[in-house]
Design a protein around this motif. Sequence first.
Motif, mmCIF file in Angstrom:
data_model
loop_
_atom_site.group_PDB
_atom_site.id
_atom_site.type_symbol
_atom_site.label_atom_id
_atom_site.label_comp_id
_atom_site.label_asym_id
_atom_site.label_seq_id
_atom_site.Cartn_x
_atom_site.Cartn_y
_atom_site.Cartn_z
ATOM 1 N N UNK A 1 -13.374 -7.044 -49.378
ATOM 2 C CA UNK A 1 -12.457 -6.604 -48.331
ATOM 3 C C UNK A 1 -11.698 -5.332 -48.748
ATOM 4 N N UNK A 2 -11.649 -5.034 -50.041
ATOM 5 C CA UNK A 2 -10.952 -3.830 -50.479
ATOM 6 C C UNK A 2 -11.590 -2.577 -49.894
ATOM 7 N N UNK A 3 -12.921 -2.491 -49.962
ATOM 8 C CA UNK A 3 -13.627 -1.348 -49.378
ATOM 9 C C UNK A 3 -13.392 -1.293 -47.868
ATOM 10 N N UNK A 4 -13.454 -2.430 -47.222
ATOM 11 C CA UNK A 4 -13.238 -2.519 -45.777
ATOM 12 C C UNK A 4 -11.854 -1.959 -45.430
ATOM 13 N N UNK A 5 -10.837 -2.367 -46.183
ATOM 14 C CA UNK A 5 -9.471 -1.948 -45.911
ATOM 15 C C UNK A 5 -9.233 -0.493 -46.293
ATOM 16 N N UNK A 6 -9.591 -0.135 -47.523
ATOM 17 C CA UNK A 6 -9.257 1.182 -48.049
ATOM 18 C C UNK A 6 -10.109 2.313 -47.474
ATOM 19 N N UNK A 7 -11.319 2.032 -47.086
ATOM 20 C CA UNK A 7 -12.202 3.089 -46.582
ATOM 21 C C UNK A 7 -12.365 3.034 -45.065
ATOM 22 N N UNK A 8 -12.834 1.907 -44.551
ATOM 23 C CA UNK A 8 -13.124 1.835 -43.123
ATOM 24 C C UNK A 8 -11.853 1.906 -42.275
ATOM 25 N N UNK A 9 -10.878 1.064 -42.580
ATOM 26 C CA UNK A 9 -9.646 1.073 -41.786
ATOM 27 C C UNK A 9 -8.928 2.403 -41.954
ATOM 28 N N UNK A 10 -8.874 2.907 -43.183
ATOM 29 C CA UNK A 10 -8.196 4.186 -43.402
ATOM 30 C C UNK A 10 -8.858 5.307 -42.605
ATOM 31 N N UNK A 11 -10.175 5.262 -42.460
ATOM 32 C CA UNK A 11 -10.877 6.289 -41.678
ATOM 33 C C UNK A 11 -10.429 6.267 -40.217
ATOM 34 N N UNK B 1 -7.482 5.456 -39.145
ATOM 35 C CA UNK B 1 -6.142 6.055 -39.117
ATOM 36 C C UNK B 1 -6.230 7.567 -39.282
ATOM 37 N N UNK B 2 -6.994 8.014 -40.251
ATOM 38 C CA UNK B 2 -7.141 9.458 -40.496
ATOM 39 C C UNK B 2 -7.693 10.154 -39.259
ATOM 40 N N UNK B 3 -8.751 9.598 -38.687
ATOM 41 C CA UNK B 3 -9.361 10.213 -37.507
ATOM 42 C C UNK B 3 -8.458 10.128 -36.283
ATOM 43 N N UNK B 4 -7.706 9.042 -36.154
ATOM 44 C CA UNK B 4 -6.763 8.924 -35.038
ATOM 45 C C UNK B 4 -5.687 9.994 -35.150
ATOM 46 N N UNK B 5 -5.146 10.182 -36.337
ATOM 47 C CA UNK B 5 -4.118 11.207 -36.510
ATOM 48 C C UNK B 5 -4.655 12.588 -36.145
ATOM 49 N N UNK C 1 -11.361 4.778 -29.419
ATOM 50 C CA UNK C 1 -12.128 4.244 -30.540
ATOM 51 C C UNK C 1 -11.278 4.134 -31.809
ATOM 52 N N UNK C 2 -10.627 5.209 -32.193
ATOM 53 C CA UNK C 2 -9.887 5.204 -33.456
ATOM 54 C C UNK C 2 -8.583 4.401 -33.365
ATOM 55 N N UNK C 3 -7.881 4.482 -32.232
ATOM 56 C CA UNK C 3 -6.676 3.652 -32.068
ATOM 57 C C UNK C 3 -7.059 2.184 -32.016
ATOM 58 N N UNK C 4 -8.140 1.876 -31.296
ATOM 59 C CA UNK C 4 -8.618 0.493 -31.263
ATOM 60 C C UNK C 4 -9.011 0.005 -32.637
ATOM 61 N N UNK C 5 -9.684 0.859 -33.417
ATOM 62 C CA UNK C 5 -10.056 0.485 -34.786
ATOM 63 C C UNK C 5 -8.835 0.164 -35.626
ATOM 64 N N UNK C 6 -7.789 0.969 -35.476
ATOM 65 C CA UNK C 6 -6.556 0.708 -36.236
ATOM 66 C C UNK C 6 -5.863 -0.562 -35.753
ATOM 67 N N UNK D 1 4.775 2.597 -35.769
ATOM 68 C CA UNK D 1 4.465 3.554 -36.836
ATOM 69 C C UNK D 1 2.973 3.775 -36.961
ATOM 70 N N UNK D 2 2.298 3.850 -35.835
ATOM 71 C CA UNK D 2 0.844 3.958 -35.791
ATOM 72 C C UNK D 2 0.306 5.090 -36.642
ATOM 73 N N UNK D 3 1.052 6.181 -36.792
ATOM 74 C CA UNK D 3 0.523 7.336 -37.492
ATOM 75 C C UNK D 3 0.615 7.220 -39.010
ATOM 76 N N UNK D 4 1.223 6.157 -39.523
ATOM 77 C CA UNK D 4 1.307 6.025 -40.979
ATOM 78 C C UNK D 4 -0.029 5.569 -41.548
ATOM 79 N N UNK D 5 -0.258 5.919 -42.786
ATOM 80 C CA UNK D 5 -1.500 5.513 -43.465
ATOM 81 C C UNK D 5 -1.377 4.113 -44.005
ATOM 82 N N UNK D 6 -2.419 3.676 -44.659
ATOM 83 C CA UNK D 6 -2.441 2.328 -45.241
ATOM 84 C C UNK D 6 -1.692 2.304 -46.548
#
Length: 191
Positions: free
Chosen positions: A1-11, A13-17, A44-49, A186-191
């Motif tokens: 789940x670390x990869x899922x959280x740190x890479x996929x979810x973070x992507x 957020x980054x793309x949404x911003x 897509x990106x807001x829904x992903x977050x 605080x949707x625009x904050x990172x993980x």
Amino acid sequence: MTLHHAKHHQAYITNLNAVLQSQATASIKNDIVAQLHLQSAINFHAGGHINHTLFWENLSPISSPSSQPTSAPKLISAISSRWGSLQQFQEKFNAVLLGLKGSGWGWLVRDLESGGLEIVTSKDQDVVPAGKKPLLGIDMWEHAYYLQYLNDKGAYTRGIWEVINWKKVEERFEGGAEAVWGSLVGLKSGL
């Protein structure tokens, strides 16, 4: 789940911003066409977050008391009233999850008008439909299970129940909208 959280979810957020910045620029320029073209990326990106934030809150270490259904007696009672038992609910939910074609999410929701519990799905990163309050979301994108379960989605759907944070799901069940959406301020904050 670390990869899922740190890479996929973070992507997400980054793309949404980035897309929100593009939307702000288009808005300043009064470029309505550009704003319209950005809507699918925002969805897509807001829904992903949003979906992933709810998903992480759904999870609890297997050793935690919150991962025991006994930590959510009111919710389990409502589930049992609707589906006959927790086991029957899980079997029904798993069947719905395994019936998803491609990527998406399975949700236990509460209908805002009737108060009834339902199992619904959403495709890709679409959020829970309007009029439904998400209580529990299960990620059925391949990135959620492939490192641990490879292509055995059935094992993933059976195993996920061991780490559900039943206490958190019951808080959403009993609470108002803030019990669900408060964590997304605080949707625009990172993980």
